[in-house]
Design an enzyme around this catalytic site. Structure first.
Site, PDB file in Angstrom:
ATOM      1  N   HIS A  90     -12.203  12.016   5.254  1.00 46.78           N
ATOM      2  CA  HIS A  90     -13.539  11.510   5.564  1.00 46.78           C
ATOM      3  C   HIS A  90     -13.607  11.346   7.074  1.00 46.78           C
ATOM      4  O   HIS A  90     -12.807  10.607   7.660  1.00 46.78           O
ATOM      5  CB  HIS A  90     -13.804  10.182   4.857  1.00 46.78           C
ATOM      6  CG  HIS A  90     -13.953  10.335   3.369  1.00 46.78           C
ATOM      7  ND1 HIS A  90     -13.514   9.393   2.468  1.00 46.78           N
ATOM      8  CD2 HIS A  90     -14.495  11.330   2.630  1.00 46.78           C
ATOM      9  CE1 HIS A  90     -13.777   9.800   1.238  1.00 46.78           C
ATOM     10  NE2 HIS A  90     -14.380  10.974   1.315  1.00 46.78           N
ATOM     11  N   GLU A  93     -13.336   7.956   8.773  1.00 55.15           N
ATOM     12  CA  GLU A  93     -12.180   7.115   8.467  1.00 55.15           C
ATOM     13  C   GLU A  93     -11.038   7.625   9.331  1.00 55.15           C
ATOM     14  O   GLU A  93     -10.324   8.563   8.970  1.00 55.15           O
ATOM     15  CB  GLU A  93     -11.870   7.175   6.975  1.00 55.15           C
ATOM     16  CG  GLU A  93     -13.010   6.607   6.134  1.00 55.15           C
ATOM     17  CD  GLU A  93     -12.820   6.791   4.629  1.00 55.15           C
ATOM     18  OE1 GLU A  93     -11.708   7.158   4.200  1.00 55.15           O
ATOM     19  OE2 GLU A  93     -13.804   6.578   3.895  1.00 55.15           O
ATOM     20  N   HIS A 220      -6.798   7.299   4.149  1.00 55.81           N
ATOM     21  CA  HIS A 220      -8.222   6.932   4.198  1.00 55.81           C
ATOM     22  C   HIS A 220      -8.408   5.572   4.872  1.00 55.81           C
ATOM     23  O   HIS A 220      -7.455   4.972   5.349  1.00 55.81           O
ATOM     24  CB  HIS A 220      -8.804   6.889   2.784  1.00 55.81           C
ATOM     25  CG  HIS A 220      -9.043   8.232   2.170  1.00 55.81           C
ATOM     26  ND1 HIS A 220     -10.307   8.710   1.873  1.00 55.81           N
ATOM     27  CD2 HIS A 220      -8.181   9.213   1.797  1.00 55.81           C
ATOM     28  CE1 HIS A 220     -10.215   9.919   1.346  1.00 55.81           C
ATOM     29  NE2 HIS A 220      -8.925  10.244   1.283  1.00 55.81           N
ATOM     30  N   GLU A 310      -5.340   3.672   1.500  1.00 58.86           N
ATOM     31  CA  GLU A 310      -6.445   3.029   2.214  1.00 58.86           C
ATOM     32  C   GLU A 310      -5.817   2.074   3.217  1.00 58.86           C
ATOM     33  O   GLU A 310      -5.108   1.143   2.839  1.00 58.86           O
ATOM     34  CB  GLU A 310      -7.340   2.267   1.236  1.00 58.86           C
ATOM     35  CG  GLU A 310      -7.953   3.124   0.134  1.00 58.86           C
ATOM     36  CD  GLU A 310      -9.101   3.984   0.620  1.00 58.86           C
ATOM     37  OE1 GLU A 310      -9.540   3.786   1.783  1.00 58.86           O
ATOM     38  OE2 GLU A 310      -9.566   4.844  -0.137  1.00 58.86           O
TER      39      GLU A 310
END
Length: 444
Positions: A90, A93, A220, A310
């Site tokens: 992404h 990110e 991410h 994440e």
């Protein structure tokens, strides 16, 4: 020291890996040209253990560069596992992108300094680092910068397609096969799939086809948690309800996620970004269901086990936060990479000691097989325990061995297959070969 980089003393010594002394760098964000320059600086500093190659181009024509670390760059050595890190899927990110640049510099520096842990890792592993899968999206996000970046600005590629919703959906096929005793690995892609995915996705799938990856992580931002497959729920979506979607390798995926979480400075504490994840890990579908994601695709189409990391509450953290994030993630990035050396590995040969490619390796009680690479080598991640393992391929009699796996390095287990008599009715696998053709936006 890196040419052109300013070193900042943070006020206290930081003890590096393996007891070596390290200092935190004054880390800055890298636009595309700066990222490419940083990768080539690493390659020039460590020319005998690195290689840069492109897996393709983005929609706007930017190369998707990979930096490889190995004692034999560009060459697969039999029984040496392949590992990959993928960042910036992404575009907005961005922490993963910067961490992978830092990791590349760190591996080079520590290797040159004689760090035994890093030296052994590079000699025994082929490491592939893709700092950005979505360079076009990053440039959109970077134009706004950390202060004004919106939650979705630059998330997708230049056509505003979310690349983590862009892989062929093999989960639906897998869930059907579970009910019909069909294939449990390397599921077939749908017809004309190349025309149904974005250029960046196509490049990554071709990359997976060309390298027999064993372990991977996809970096991410937007939360702090280690997320493992499956991402897509088996149950129909019901508003407000989530359901855990297990893989046959659920226990090893939990272990892989915990490895990163507990080696991370604060992920394992659970409370981050206003959310709580016990031990800092979560099953993807238990968090929220996601279709056409990359980590599920890895597991269902290749031999590779991938988790999604994440790593920051802020999708585009300010440069002032990057040094702290690097120090918080450094040990976790190395510890997770080392997990590629657990379980079992070996060769599959025929009567004449010729290696057999694409043979299936089945573990009793785990309904997910892996296959040998073109050189006849295989790698199977497993937790400590005793297992019954079978090697099979068309035209040969299957061979079964019992092996006990410990907590340390992978156990070597080789197979020698005998040619089946001509009147023997054998298929390549004990699984049938049926073939079918084929919201909320969270951090993943």
């Amino acid at each position: 020291m890196w040419l052109g980089w300013n070193i900042v003393w943070l006020g206290a010594l930081l003890i590096g890996l393996n007891g070596t002394v390290a200092w935190a760098s004054d880390i800055q964000h890298h636009r595309y040209e700066e990222l490419v320059r940083a990768l080539f600086v690493v390659q020039s500093e460590c020319p005998y253990i690195t290689r840069i190659y492109s897996i393709g181009r983005s929609v706007e024509g930017r190369h998707l560069y990979v930096l490889e670390f190995s004692d034999t760059p560009g060459i697969h050595e039999a029984m040496e596992p392949e590992f990959k890190y993928v960042g910036n899927m992404h575009g907005n990110e961005v922490l993963g992108r910067e961490l992978l640049i830092q990791l590349s510099q760190f591996l080079c520096e520590e290797y040159r300094a004689g760090n035994q842990r890093i030296t052994r890792l590079i000699h025994d592993t082929r490491i592939h680092i893709l700092p950005t899968m979505n360079p076009d999206g990053y440039e959109v996000a970077a134009k706004q910068g950390p202060e004004f970046n919106g939650y979705l600005v630059g998330r997708g590629n230049s056509r505003e397609v979310d690349l983590n919703r862009n892989f062929p959906d093999l989960n639906a096929l897998m869930y059907y096969y579970e009910k019909t005793n069909g294939r449990n690995h390397h599921l077939p892609l749908p017809d004309n799939w190349e025309h149904q995915v974005e250029l960046e996705t196509l490049a990554v799938i071709k990359w997976m086809q060309n390298y027999n990856f064993v372990l991977s992580a996809n970096l991410h931002g937007g939360a702090v948690v280690a997320n493992y497959p499956f991402d897509k729920s088996r149950d129909p979506r019901i508003r407000g309800k989530t359901t855990y979607a297990t893989t046959p390798d659920d226990k090893i995926f939990k272990k892989l996620a915990r490895t990163y979480s507990y080696a991370h400075s604060w992920m394992h504490k659970g409370w981050n970004c206003g959310d709580f994840f016990d031990e800092g890990i979560t099953n993807g579908a238990s968090w929220y269901s996601l279709s056409k994601g990359m980590q599920d695709f890895n597991y269902l189409y290749t031999n590779c086990f991938e988790i999604t990391l994440e790593l920051s509450c802020d999708k585009f953290p300010p440069a002032s936060a990057l040094s702290r994030e690097w120090l918080g993630n450094r040990e976790a990035l190395i510890s997770f990479l080392e997990q590629v050396h657990h379980g079992i590995k070996g060769m599959v040969y025929d009567n004449n000691n010729n290696p057999i490619g694409n043979a299936e390796i089945s573990v009793a009680g785990i309904n997910h097989d892996v296959t040998t690479g073109v050189d006849g080598d295989y790698f199977r991640l497993l937790l400590p325990g005793t297992y019954s393992v079978t090697a099979s391929t068309s035209g040969y009699l299957p061979s079964t061995s019992t092996v006990t796996v410990g907590p340390a390095e992978a156990i070597q287990l080789h197979f020698y297959l005998k040619v089946a008599p001509k009147d023997t009715n054998l298929t390549q696998s004990h699984h049938s070969k049926k073939n079918l053709s084929s919201a909320k936006v969270g951090p993943r």
